[in-house]
Design an enzyme around this catalytic site. Sequence first.
Site, mmCIF file in Angstrom:
data_model
loop_
_atom_site.group_PDB
_atom_site.id
_atom_site.type_symbol
_atom_site.label_atom_id
_atom_site.label_comp_id
_atom_site.label_asym_id
_atom_site.label_seq_id
_atom_site.Cartn_x
_atom_site.Cartn_y
_atom_site.Cartn_z
ATOM 1 N N GLY A 65 -27.059 -4.243 32.069
ATOM 2 C CA GLY A 65 -26.132 -4.946 32.949
ATOM 3 C C GLY A 65 -25.835 -6.306 32.366
ATOM 4 O O GLY A 65 -26.293 -6.638 31.270
ATOM 5 N N MET B 118 -25.892 -10.594 32.809
ATOM 6 C CA MET B 118 -26.823 -11.556 33.401
ATOM 7 C C MET B 118 -26.488 -11.729 34.872
ATOM 8 O O MET B 118 -25.328 -11.743 35.253
ATOM 9 C CB MET B 118 -26.662 -12.922 32.731
ATOM 10 C CG MET B 118 -27.205 -12.988 31.343
ATOM 11 S SD MET B 118 -27.001 -14.668 30.695
ATOM 12 C CE MET B 118 -27.322 -14.360 28.957
ATOM 13 N N GLY C 63 -28.854 -8.772 38.941
ATOM 14 C CA GLY C 63 -30.049 -8.299 39.630
ATOM 15 C C GLY C 63 -31.092 -7.758 38.681
ATOM 16 O O GLY C 63 -32.146 -7.287 39.094
ATOM 17 N N GLU D 20 -35.891 -7.897 29.384
ATOM 18 C CA GLU D 20 -35.248 -8.610 28.265
ATOM 19 C C GLU D 20 -35.234 -7.730 27.018
ATOM 20 O O GLU D 20 -35.423 -8.196 25.894
ATOM 21 C CB GLU D 20 -35.973 -9.937 27.963
ATOM 22 C CG GLU D 20 -36.106 -10.877 29.147
ATOM 23 C CD GLU D 20 -34.789 -11.543 29.538
ATOM 24 O OE1 GLU D 20 -33.762 -11.288 28.862
ATOM 25 O OE2 GLU D 20 -34.786 -12.295 30.524
ATOM 26 N N ALA D 21 -34.978 -6.443 27.219
ATOM 27 C CA ALA D 21 -35.126 -5.457 26.147
ATOM 28 C C ALA D 21 -34.098 -5.632 25.033
ATOM 29 O O ALA D 21 -34.283 -5.104 23.935
ATOM 30 C CB ALA D 21 -35.037 -4.046 26.739
ATOM 31 N N GLN D 22 -33.032 -6.376 25.309
ATOM 32 C CA GLN D 22 -32.035 -6.614 24.255
ATOM 33 C C GLN D 22 -32.622 -7.398 23.090
ATOM 34 O O GLN D 22 -32.117 -7.327 21.975
ATOM 35 C CB GLN D 22 -30.805 -7.351 24.821
ATOM 36 C CG GLN D 22 -31.011 -8.823 25.164
ATOM 37 C CD GLN D 22 -31.611 -9.046 26.549
ATOM 38 O OE1 GLN D 22 -31.976 -8.100 27.239
ATOM 39 N NE2 GLN D 22 -31.699 -10.306 26.966
#
Length: 214
Positions: free
Chosen positions: A9, A11, A14, A86-88
């Site tokens: 998604g 920022m 949610g 914060e998997a990006q």
Amino acid sequence: MAVLRFSFGTMGSGKSTLPLQIHHNLTSRGLRGLLCTQLDRDGARVSSRLGVSAAAVDVGPKLDLFELARAYADQHGGIDHMVCDEAQFYTPAQVEQLARVVDELDADVHALGLLTDFRGRLFPGSARFLELADERQELQVEARCWCGARATQNARLVNGRQVYDGELVVVGDTGGDADVTYELLCRRHWLRGETGRVPDGDVAALAEAPVATD
Ligand SMILES: [Zn+2]
């Protein structure tokens, strides 16, 4: 069968409360698992604007997530899940390690992150998640641009003006001379660089501009 799920998604959609909810729901059912994050401002905790937080493993670029999960499984007699916030920011190699956690340790991995950076390009980690995940889902909570349209882009503002290049990873509020902030925009306004903010230098000009009245 365990699954690798990638939820993405923008920022503020949610995303920051969801990892906590997932982890809490699973552990309250007696399941064994780890909560992982990276570059969280509060250190090794996943926090949200709702004020909920939980202890988390801080994932540095050199951490082997498969070995982490295996050590946890050895200690606890198994591992049921990993929730990754914060998997990006994970490296493509770490995403591959998470795929092995699913396949070899039979643990569900729920990774949550942003799809694209402020340049509008896929984060390398997010690209690898899209390539390898069993399930990909766009988070349903929709963020809005200042114009009211759906916000799909993360704009980076330096001193109030949108930029399209620069260091990939700059977390806000880290000090330094430049004031780096982020704003959610629709694609149209992201491409035009039209943010909802008035750059400092333009405030005086605006104040002097004639105001239309009717
Ligand atoms: Zn817009």
